[in-house]
Scaffold this motif. Sequence first.
Motif, mmCIF file in Angstrom:
data_model
loop_
_atom_site.group_PDB
_atom_site.id
_atom_site.type_symbol
_atom_site.label_atom_id
_atom_site.label_comp_id
_atom_site.label_asym_id
_atom_site.label_seq_id
_atom_site.Cartn_x
_atom_site.Cartn_y
_atom_site.Cartn_z
ATOM 1 N N LEU A 28 0.821 -1.203 0.000
ATOM 2 C CA LEU A 28 0.000 0.000 0.000
ATOM 3 C C LEU A 28 0.857 1.255 0.000
ATOM 4 C CD1 LEU A 28 -2.576 -1.020 2.739
ATOM 5 C CD2 LEU A 28 -3.044 -0.788 0.306
ATOM 6 N N ALA A 29 0.282 2.331 -0.496
ATOM 7 C CA ALA A 29 0.892 3.656 -0.421
ATOM 8 C C ALA A 29 -0.197 4.608 0.064
ATOM 9 C CB ALA A 29 1.400 4.083 -1.783
ATOM 10 N N GLU A 30 0.216 5.710 0.644
ATOM 11 C CA GLU A 30 -0.753 6.684 1.121
ATOM 12 C C GLU A 30 -0.930 7.782 0.081
ATOM 13 O OE1 GLU A 30 -1.738 9.138 5.185
ATOM 14 O OE2 GLU A 30 0.322 8.581 4.767
ATOM 15 N N CYS A 31 -2.172 8.069 -0.268
ATOM 16 C CA CYS A 31 -2.467 9.142 -1.214
ATOM 17 C C CYS A 31 -2.074 10.470 -0.571
ATOM 18 C CB CYS A 31 -3.946 9.142 -1.572
ATOM 19 S SG CYS A 31 -4.438 10.505 -2.661
ATOM 20 N N VAL A 32 -1.335 11.298 -1.305
ATOM 21 C CA VAL A 32 -0.846 12.556 -0.740
ATOM 22 C C VAL A 32 -1.950 13.604 -0.603
ATOM 23 C CG1 VAL A 32 1.542 12.226 -1.459
ATOM 24 C CG2 VAL A 32 -0.042 13.372 -2.990
ATOM 25 N N PHE A 33 -3.073 13.424 -1.280
ATOM 26 C CA PHE A 33 -4.162 14.389 -1.181
ATOM 27 C C PHE A 33 -5.189 14.009 -0.114
ATOM 28 C CE2 PHE A 33 -2.599 15.273 -5.474
ATOM 29 C CZ PHE A 33 -2.427 16.642 -5.374
ATOM 30 N N CYS A 34 -5.766 12.808 -0.204
ATOM 31 C CA CYS A 34 -6.830 12.427 0.736
ATOM 32 C C CYS A 34 -6.318 11.630 1.932
ATOM 33 C CB CYS A 34 -7.920 11.641 0.016
ATOM 34 S SG CYS A 34 -7.406 10.031 -0.634
ATOM 35 N N GLU A 35 -5.047 11.255 1.910
ATOM 36 C CA GLU A 35 -4.392 10.525 3.002
ATOM 37 C C GLU A 35 -5.067 9.189 3.319
ATOM 38 O OE1 GLU A 35 -4.169 13.291 6.219
ATOM 39 O OE2 GLU A 35 -2.583 14.444 5.260
ATOM 40 N N ARG A 36 -5.578 8.534 2.285
ATOM 41 C CA ARG A 36 -6.143 7.190 2.419
ATOM 42 C C ARG A 36 -5.202 6.202 1.761
ATOM 43 N NH1 ARG A 36 -11.960 6.864 3.408
ATOM 44 N NH2 ARG A 36 -12.657 8.951 3.860
ATOM 45 N N TRP A 37 -5.359 4.915 2.112
ATOM 46 C CA TRP A 37 -4.496 3.882 1.574
ATOM 47 C C TRP A 37 -4.934 3.510 0.171
ATOM 48 C CZ3 TRP A 37 -0.198 3.419 3.955
ATOM 49 C CH2 TRP A 37 -0.123 3.601 5.330
ATOM 50 N N VAL A 38 -3.973 3.363 -0.720
ATOM 51 C CA VAL A 38 -4.224 2.952 -2.097
ATOM 52 C C VAL A 38 -3.184 1.892 -2.456
ATOM 53 C CG1 VAL A 38 -2.864 4.861 -3.046
ATOM 54 C CG2 VAL A 38 -4.580 3.774 -4.467
ATOM 55 N N CYS A 39 -3.620 0.824 -3.152
ATOM 56 C CA CYS A 39 -2.662 -0.215 -3.549
ATOM 57 C C CYS A 39 -1.789 0.319 -4.674
ATOM 58 C CB CYS A 39 -3.379 -1.499 -3.954
ATOM 59 S SG CYS A 39 -4.299 -1.422 -5.488
ATOM 60 N N LYS A 40 -0.643 -0.249 -4.834
ATOM 61 C CA LYS A 40 0.302 0.255 -5.828
ATOM 62 C C LYS A 40 -0.146 -0.029 -7.254
ATOM 63 C CE LYS A 40 4.040 0.538 -2.636
ATOM 64 N NZ LYS A 40 5.356 0.116 -2.207
ATOM 65 N N ASN A 41 -1.113 -0.938 -7.445
ATOM 66 C CA ASN A 41 -1.677 -1.176 -8.773
ATOM 67 C C ASN A 41 -2.620 -0.045 -9.180
ATOM 68 O OD1 ASN A 41 -0.366 -3.634 -9.013
ATOM 69 N ND2 ASN A 41 -2.053 -4.746 -8.079
#
Length: 63
Positions: A28-41
Amino acid sequence: MGYSTKYLDENGYAACVDCRRKFYISDLAECVFCERWVCKNCATYRRQGTPFGYVCKRCKSKM
């Protein structure tokens, strides 16, 4: 109990904000705008502008 897109559970798992599947913290990575978790795909890496880093599909469509 479902997995959160904002917080990790006690085992290090969270749901991707875009595809809603469960992933471990290393995938996972953290979205820099909404600060939610997003998978790298599902994430897009933003190289220019501020802030730079991973962005989810929702925030990318708002840019």
